[in-house]
Scaffold this motif. Structure first.
Motif, short mmCIF file in Angstrom:
data_model
loop_
_atom_site.label_atom_id
_atom_site.label_comp_id
_atom_site.label_asym_id
_atom_site.label_seq_id
_atom_site.Cartn_x
_atom_site.Cartn_y
_atom_site.Cartn_z
N GLY A 201 0.82 -1.21 0.00
CA GLY A 201 0.00 0.00 0.00
C GLY A 201 0.85 1.26 0.00
O GLY A 201 0.57 2.22 -0.74
N ASP A 202 1.90 1.25 0.82
CA ASP A 202 2.79 2.42 0.86
C ASP A 202 3.47 2.64 -0.48
O ASP A 202 3.65 3.76 -0.93
CB ASP A 202 3.87 2.24 1.94
CG ASP A 202 3.29 2.39 3.34
OD1 ASP A 202 2.16 2.90 3.46
OD2 ASP A 202 3.97 1.98 4.30
N LEU A 205 0.97 4.15 -2.91
CA LEU A 205 0.75 5.56 -2.57
C LEU A 205 1.92 6.41 -3.04
O LEU A 205 1.74 7.48 -3.63
CB LEU A 205 0.56 5.75 -1.06
CG LEU A 205 0.48 7.24 -0.67
CD1 LEU A 205 -0.84 7.84 -1.11
CD2 LEU A 205 0.72 7.44 0.80
N ASP A 206 3.12 5.92 -2.80
CA ASP A 206 4.29 6.68 -3.18
C ASP A 206 4.34 6.89 -4.70
O ASP A 206 4.61 7.98 -5.18
CB ASP A 206 5.55 5.96 -2.69
CG ASP A 206 6.76 6.87 -2.78
OD1 ASP A 206 6.68 7.99 -2.23
OD2 ASP A 206 7.75 6.49 -3.42
N ARG A 207 4.03 5.82 -5.43
CA ARG A 207 4.01 5.93 -6.90
C ARG A 207 2.93 6.89 -7.35
O ARG A 207 3.12 7.67 -8.29
CB ARG A 207 3.81 4.54 -7.53
CG ARG A 207 4.98 3.60 -7.31
CD ARG A 207 6.24 4.06 -8.00
NE ARG A 207 6.05 4.17 -9.44
CZ ARG A 207 6.22 3.16 -10.29
NH1 ARG A 207 6.65 2.00 -9.86
NH2 ARG A 207 6.00 3.33 -11.58
N TRP A 244 -0.81 9.29 4.83
CA TRP A 244 -1.09 9.73 3.45
C TRP A 244 -0.82 11.22 3.32
O TRP A 244 -0.19 11.67 2.38
CB TRP A 244 -2.57 9.48 3.10
CG TRP A 244 -2.94 8.06 2.89
CD1 TRP A 244 -2.09 7.02 2.61
CD2 TRP A 244 -4.26 7.51 2.94
NE1 TRP A 244 -2.83 5.86 2.48
CE2 TRP A 244 -4.15 6.13 2.67
CE3 TRP A 244 -5.52 8.04 3.18
CZ2 TRP A 244 -5.25 5.28 2.64
CZ3 TRP A 244 -6.63 7.20 3.14
CH2 TRP A 244 -6.49 5.83 2.88
N LEU A 245 -1.34 11.97 4.31
CA LEU A 245 -1.21 13.43 4.24
C LEU A 245 0.26 13.86 4.28
O LEU A 245 0.67 14.76 3.56
CB LEU A 245 -2.00 14.09 5.37
CG LEU A 245 -3.52 13.94 5.23
CD1 LEU A 245 -4.24 14.50 6.45
CD2 LEU A 245 -4.02 14.60 3.95
N ALA A 246 1.03 13.19 5.13
CA ALA A 246 2.45 13.53 5.23
C ALA A 246 3.14 13.29 3.89
O ALA A 246 3.95 14.10 3.43
CB ALA A 246 3.11 12.70 6.32
N ARG A 247 2.79 12.16 3.25
CA ARG A 247 3.41 11.85 1.98
C ARG A 247 3.01 12.86 0.89
O ARG A 247 3.84 13.34 0.12
CB ARG A 247 3.03 10.41 1.57
CG ARG A 247 3.66 9.88 0.30
CD ARG A 247 5.15 10.13 0.25
NE ARG A 247 5.85 9.55 1.38
CZ ARG A 247 6.51 8.41 1.35
NH1 ARG A 247 6.56 7.71 0.25
NH2 ARG A 247 7.12 7.97 2.41
#
Ligand code: C2E
Ligand code: CA
Ligand code: CA
Ligand code: CA
Length: 382
Positions: A201-202, A205-207, A244-247
């Motif tokens: 999942g991380d 999200l990063d992609r 999520w928000l931090a990323r």
């Protein structure tokens, strides 16, 4: 690589060692032995497809026998977590049965006579086989994750009101060196059975953030949203939205460009979903109820859960060809609208479906007719 290679004659583990991992023997022969009254005794041999050292891992006891490679061996190490997390998740009765079998095995081992073979204990039932297949898949997935062999594609959602692209859904892809393209429907399920889904999942999200940043930098049009699929295990993590928000902030992206998709099959933990929806809304993110119509949701939860978008599962879209199916879709679209939800039809493959959906008041369409999931470069070029 993730595999462990042991040369003929070398030890794999010794009696009394603490259990750190088990192994799936991919190739080669392993000899199991113990020391009885100061004399080494061979207990048996294990070969390809059999598990080695799993018992000590299961009940966290020290190794009750030693193992060494008889021939050159290739072993797939299996993390303690891969067993223990599944064991924790198992039915308590099953867990108890397993533990009692282990205890029985150990006491048999203690009073052992020459010729007993622990190999027969590596049950080869179909349950075990598919379990092992999952473990192999999971090992490979961990490796793919480390090596970045996972890809994220974007599938467009079309606004049927003006034909524009409203946004995209991110869909993960895995090109497995041997199995070929593995469907996320298959490997996401396996990843969900352990905490492996969390790094997956991380990763996605990063992609997705990187793709949004690319789109922002390379396109003139307003930044589209990208929808992210989120699974049950991820939702259990209460720090999810803040991560999520931090990323997003790291990439300097407005949170409202990330849309969340939660599948209908997760709707049993209503309280947690309510909380998640609130957090997302506070941050400006819209949340879609995915796969609507696949049969899991109690309709009542729609009253308590303030979804912004309802995605009609493609099984409903397929039913448009019958009068009763059409009536059903019309009713669902009406229901969604009276709850102030946008409606996205999934799996739109034909012009006929597209036209019917638009006539029924469904505003957004997603499917092969509109566009396949594409790599970012193709999205930018389109
Ligand atoms: P989903 O969220 O319902 O995604 C839609 C699926 O329908 C995708 O399958 C997509 O490729 C497929 N599809 C799109 N248009 C059409 C069409 O016109 N006809 C047909 N027959 N199929 C179409 P895909 O990519 O194989 O993904 C399967 C499921 O795996 C997804 O279902 C989603 O539940 C899960 N998944 C995919 N990516 C991720 C991810 O990054 N994270 C998580 N947690 N789950 C994911
Ligand atoms: Ca989805
Ligand atoms: Ca769906
Ligand atoms: Ca689905």
């Amino acid at each position: 690589s993730h595999r462990k290679y042991v040369a003929a004659g070398c030890p794999i583990f010794a009696e009394g060692d603490p259990p750190t991992e088990a192994f799936l023997i991919e190739s080669g022969q392993v000899e199991i032995s113990t020391v009885q009254h100061g004399e080494p005794q061979v207990l048996g041999q294990l070969g390809p497809g059999e598990l080695l050292g799993e018992m000590a891992v299961l009940d966290s006891s020290r190794r009750s026998s030693s193992a060494r490679a008889l021939t050159d061996c290739v072993l797939l190490p299996i993390d303690r977590d891969q067993f223990s997390e599944r064991l924790q998740a198992a039915d308590p009765v099953v867990r108890a049965l397993l533990m009692s079998q282990l205890a029985r095995y150990r006491s048999a081992l203690a009073t052992l006579t020459r010729g007993a073979s622990p190999a027969s204990e590596a049950a080869a039932g179909t349950d075990m086989d598919s379990g092992l297949d999952k473990i192999r898949l999971e090992g490979d997935l961990r490796m793919a994750l480390d090596r970045g062999d996972l890809d994220v594609r974007l599938q467009p959602l079309r606004d049927m009101a003006d034909g524009s692209t409203a946004g995209y859904e991110s869909l993960i892809r895995w090109r497995h060196p041997v199995r070929g393209e593995v469907s996320p429907a298959e490997f996401i399920r396996v990843a969900e059975e352990t905490s492996l889904i969390l790094p997956v999942g991380d990763y996605v999200l990063d992609r997705v953030c990187a793709m949004l940043a690319e789109l922002r930098n390379r396109q003139r049009r307003p930044l589209p949203f990208i929808a992210l699929n989120v699974s049950a295990r991820q939702i259990e993590d209460t720090g999810l939205v803040s991560r999520w928000l931090a990323r997003l902030e790291q990439y300097g992206l407005p949170p409202d460009r990330l849309r969340i998709e939660i599948t209908e099959s997760l709707m049993f933990d209503t309280q947690r979903i309510v909380q998640l929806l609130e957090e997302c809304h506070r941050a400006g993110m819209r949340v879609a109820l995915d796969d609507f119509g696949t049969g899991y949701a109690n309709l009542g939860v729609l009253a308590d859960l303030r979804f912004d978008v309802i995605k009609l599962d493609r099984s409903l879209v397929r039913r448009l060809s019958s009068p009763r199916g059409l009536a059903l879709v019309r009713a669902v679209v009406g229901l969604a609208h009276s709850l102030q939800c946008d409606v996205v039809a999934e799996g739109v493959e034909t012009e006929t479906q597209y036209t019917l959906l638009r006539e029924l008041g469904c505003r957004y369409a997603q499917g092969w007719l509109v566009g396949h999931p594409l790599p970012l470069e193709d999205v930018i070029a389109s």
